[in-house]
Design a protein around this motif. Sequence first.
Motif, PDB file in Angstrom:
ATOM      1  N   GLU A   1       0.846  -1.184   0.000  1.00  0.00           N
ATOM      2  CA  GLU A   1       0.000   0.000   0.000  1.00  0.00           C
ATOM      3  C   GLU A   1       0.887   1.243   0.000  1.00  0.00           C
ATOM      4  O   GLU A   1       2.031   1.197   0.474  1.00  0.00           O
ATOM      5  CB  GLU A   1      -0.920   0.038   1.222  1.00  0.00           C
ATOM      6  CG  GLU A   1      -2.126  -0.878   1.129  1.00  0.00           C
ATOM      7  CD  GLU A   1      -3.080  -0.699   2.296  1.00  0.00           C
ATOM      8  OE1 GLU A   1      -4.195  -1.242   2.229  1.00  0.00           O
ATOM      9  OE2 GLU A   1      -2.708  -0.007   3.280  1.00  0.00           O
ATOM     10  N   SER A   2       0.336   2.339  -0.514  1.00  0.00           N
ATOM     11  CA  SER A   2       1.072   3.612  -0.563  1.00  0.00           C
ATOM     12  C   SER A   2       0.297   4.698   0.170  1.00  0.00           C
ATOM     13  O   SER A   2      -0.388   5.534  -0.445  1.00  0.00           O
ATOM     14  CB  SER A   2       1.309   4.036  -2.019  1.00  0.00           C
ATOM     15  OG  SER A   2       2.044   3.056  -2.714  1.00  0.00           O
ATOM     16  N   PRO A   3       0.341   4.711   1.511  1.00  0.00           N
ATOM     17  CA  PRO A   3      -0.374   5.753   2.247  1.00  0.00           C
ATOM     18  C   PRO A   3       0.182   7.144   1.927  1.00  0.00           C
ATOM     19  O   PRO A   3       1.390   7.322   1.771  1.00  0.00           O
ATOM     20  CB  PRO A   3      -0.113   5.388   3.720  1.00  0.00           C
ATOM     21  CG  PRO A   3       0.339   3.968   3.694  1.00  0.00           C
ATOM     22  CD  PRO A   3       1.036   3.784   2.398  1.00  0.00           C
TER      23      PRO A   3
ATOM     24  N   GLY B   1      -2.935   6.797   7.549  1.00  0.00           N
ATOM     25  CA  GLY B   1      -2.301   5.523   7.865  1.00  0.00           C
ATOM     26  C   GLY B   1      -0.979   5.614   8.581  1.00  0.00           C
ATOM     27  O   GLY B   1      -0.120   4.734   8.434  1.00  0.00           O
TER      28      GLY B   1
ATOM     29  N   CYS C   1       1.351   7.915   8.036  1.00  0.00           N
ATOM     30  CA  CYS C   1       2.383   8.488   7.159  1.00  0.00           C
ATOM     31  C   CYS C   1       2.517   9.976   7.444  1.00  0.00           C
ATOM     32  O   CYS C   1       1.530  10.723   7.348  1.00  0.00           O
ATOM     33  CB  CYS C   1       2.023   8.241   5.697  1.00  0.00           C
ATOM     34  SG  CYS C   1       3.206   8.942   4.522  1.00  0.00           S
TER      35      CYS C   1
ATOM     36  N   CYS D   1       4.509   7.301   1.471  1.00  0.00           N
ATOM     37  CA  CYS D   1       4.974   6.186   2.313  1.00  0.00           C
ATOM     38  C   CYS D   1       4.686   4.854   1.628  1.00  0.00           C
ATOM     39  O   CYS D   1       4.014   4.800   0.588  1.00  0.00           O
ATOM     40  CB  CYS D   1       4.296   6.215   3.683  1.00  0.00           C
ATOM     41  SG  CYS D   1       4.725   7.640   4.700  1.00  0.00           S
TER      42      CYS D   1
ATOM     43  N   ALA E   1       3.794   0.585   2.747  1.00  0.00           N
ATOM     44  CA  ALA E   1       3.583  -0.493   3.710  1.00  0.00           C
ATOM     45  C   ALA E   1       3.576  -1.777   2.898  1.00  0.00           C
ATOM     46  O   ALA E   1       2.713  -1.963   2.030  1.00  0.00           O
ATOM     47  CB  ALA E   1       2.280  -0.324   4.470  1.00  0.00           C
TER      48      ALA E   1
ATOM     49  N   GLU F   1       5.050  -2.501   8.099  1.00  0.00           N
ATOM     50  CA  GLU F   1       5.207  -1.245   8.813  1.00  0.00           C
ATOM     51  C   GLU F   1       5.160  -0.085   7.816  1.00  0.00           C
ATOM     52  O   GLU F   1       5.662  -0.192   6.699  1.00  0.00           O
ATOM     53  CB  GLU F   1       6.534  -1.204   9.576  1.00  0.00           C
ATOM     54  CG  GLU F   1       6.570  -2.098  10.797  1.00  0.00           C
ATOM     55  CD  GLU F   1       7.822  -1.876  11.624  1.00  0.00           C
ATOM     56  OE1 GLU F   1       8.624  -0.984  11.260  1.00  0.00           O
ATOM     57  OE2 GLU F   1       8.002  -2.597  12.620  1.00  0.00           O
ATOM     58  N   VAL F   2       4.553   1.009   8.215  1.00  0.00           N
ATOM     59  CA  VAL F   2       4.486   2.192   7.366  1.00  0.00           C
ATOM     60  C   VAL F   2       5.815   2.934   7.473  1.00  0.00           C
ATOM     61  O   VAL F   2       6.210   3.380   8.555  1.00  0.00           O
ATOM     62  CB  VAL F   2       3.319   3.102   7.770  1.00  0.00           C
ATOM     63  CG1 VAL F   2       3.311   4.375   6.915  1.00  0.00           C
ATOM     64  CG2 VAL F   2       1.994   2.358   7.629  1.00  0.00           C
TER      65      VAL F   2
ATOM     66  N   TYR G   1       8.598   6.209   1.563  1.00  0.00           N
ATOM     67  CA  TYR G   1       8.801   5.483   0.311  1.00  0.00           C
ATOM     68  C   TYR G   1      10.288   5.321  -0.004  1.00  0.00           C
ATOM     69  O   TYR G   1      10.714   4.256  -0.483  1.00  0.00           O
ATOM     70  CB  TYR G   1       8.104   6.221  -0.831  1.00  0.00           C
ATOM     71  CG  TYR G   1       8.320   5.591  -2.180  1.00  0.00           C
ATOM     72  CD1 TYR G   1       7.586   4.472  -2.569  1.00  0.00           C
ATOM     73  CD2 TYR G   1       9.258   6.113  -3.077  1.00  0.00           C
ATOM     74  CE1 TYR G   1       7.789   3.876  -3.803  1.00  0.00           C
ATOM     75  CE2 TYR G   1       9.465   5.528  -4.313  1.00  0.00           C
ATOM     76  CZ  TYR G   1       8.734   4.405  -4.671  1.00  0.00           C
ATOM     77  OH  TYR G   1       8.939   3.829  -5.892  1.00  0.00           O
TER      78      TYR G   1
END
Length: 568
Positions: A418-420, A425, A427, A432, A434, A551-552, A555
């Motif tokens: 995932e890309s918060p 989330g 971030c 970010c 995950a 974990e967040v 990037y």
Amino acid sequence: MTQTSAPPAGTDSASPPPAASLPRGRNLEGHRWIRRPNEAFTAEALQERLIGGLRSWRDYPASLRLWFWLIPTITAALGGVLRFVRLDTPRNLVFDETYYVKDAYSFLVSGYERSWPDKANDSFIAGNPGVLLDTPEYVVHPPVGKWMITAGMWLFGPDNPFGWRFSAALTGTLSIFLVALIAQKLFRSLTLGAVAGLLLAVDGHHLVMSRTALLDIFLMFWILAAFGALLLDRDDGRRRLALRLARQAADAPDHRPSVLQLVSGPWLGVRWWRVAAGVCLGLAVGTKWSALFFLAGFGLLTVFWDLNARRVAGIKGWISGGIIKDGIPAFLSIVPVVAAVYTATWTGWFLSKDAYFRHWADTNPSAEWGWLPGPLRSLAHYHLEAYKFHQGLTAEHPYEASAWSWLVMGRPTSFFYESPKQGTGGCDVASCAAAILSVGNPLIWWSAAVALVVLLFWWAGRRDWRAGAILAAVGAGYLPWFMYPQRTMFTFYALSFEPFLVLALTYCLGLALGRPSDPPWRRRSGLYVVAIFVAGAVLLSAFFYPIWTAEVIPYQEWRLRMWMPSWI
């Protein structure tokens, strides 16, 4: 804690007896025992030559017996913390959990797999799994792994990720305990047992599979348990051989066995550890059919061990005696047990009224296997159809990986990403990530690949049975996949033999550690090398841990951990 009671890998498995009592040649690593004419033929002497001085935890000094159990417990506890903390993250059905978790819920409700409506994942993730349909579902994997997932759901509920991943995390933790015990058994070293347990505990590939409700962690566990049972059977069989040969010698007039008695050697009776191995292998096959290759490999391995024991004991007809008195009983102790256990794992299917293909024989009375009872004929047809499916599984997948790439983790499987964005989330930067990437610790995996080459030389050059046993286990789990180059495969299939890669690496670290008889400076140097390697592996695992557990992180930090372009 340094090794004080037994030699490490690559050395003799027990301290040799005094020079005055040695027969011609050495025999501790499989060389034949050639007895002097006047040498006493006692059970103790023969057990020393067949097994070595440390046969069980009771043979350790009293001050070390506690450590024999404490070391595996500590390493497993460490692995358990890594596996259970945040086990419910992410709250998604990741990768193939979409199949196995929902199948497990079907088992919990009805004892067999049932179908699901469209967009069932959304209801399941929301804690409402009750949308299950009444129609049966066609699946191509046996039920044991799904029953084990079901156990966690029964304990903690099917409406939360902790419940459906609990059994995987527990099984992964127990496998760390097992691998530490097996390493202690193989290498007669508490230090190397701790090394093996710790390396498996911190490896990312094993960690990810322990935190995900897929079947492979259960397959790996039962294979590892079967290997441990066969190790115990190896010592038990040699102990029985020594006792029965000594009993024959005691009955002889000159206290030596007659030529006739040494032609093929004695029968050794029912080998219960072999039966236990058969149960474990039956459960492994009941998880995934690829365990059949381990059944073949382990079966040959245990017979070769017995053949060598008879040769070492001086039995003239050790080949014929080993085949007739060990090989045939080994087959009867393992294969029928595997078949019976495997069939029993389908009990839920047998008891059902409308499971898939359950009544196929009723509507096909003149079809194949007409001599079998209807339920077994239906099950046989089910297996034939599932085998055809596996043979034809050639669909392209973005994370498919050839078996050639597994040892270097060339194309690990991305289970979740995932890309918060900033402010969501957890971030707090512009972008970010995950992720859950089933990539192993590079230091552990790449070193283990080199270690396999070292073991090959040690097995061929020094005839070290431990090197041969580890290579046989890796080969049984790895080499068969090269027979199916067109089939869609994934790197996480390598989990079935990962514990044996860790044992191979531990073997080589044992060579670096040195022998107890080496000078103190050599032992200290070896201990420093092992400690530095293990510390490096632990630090590297800490670096990769965020991409193993979703974990967040920013990037850019995620990109920093993508060491190979194929990992993206």
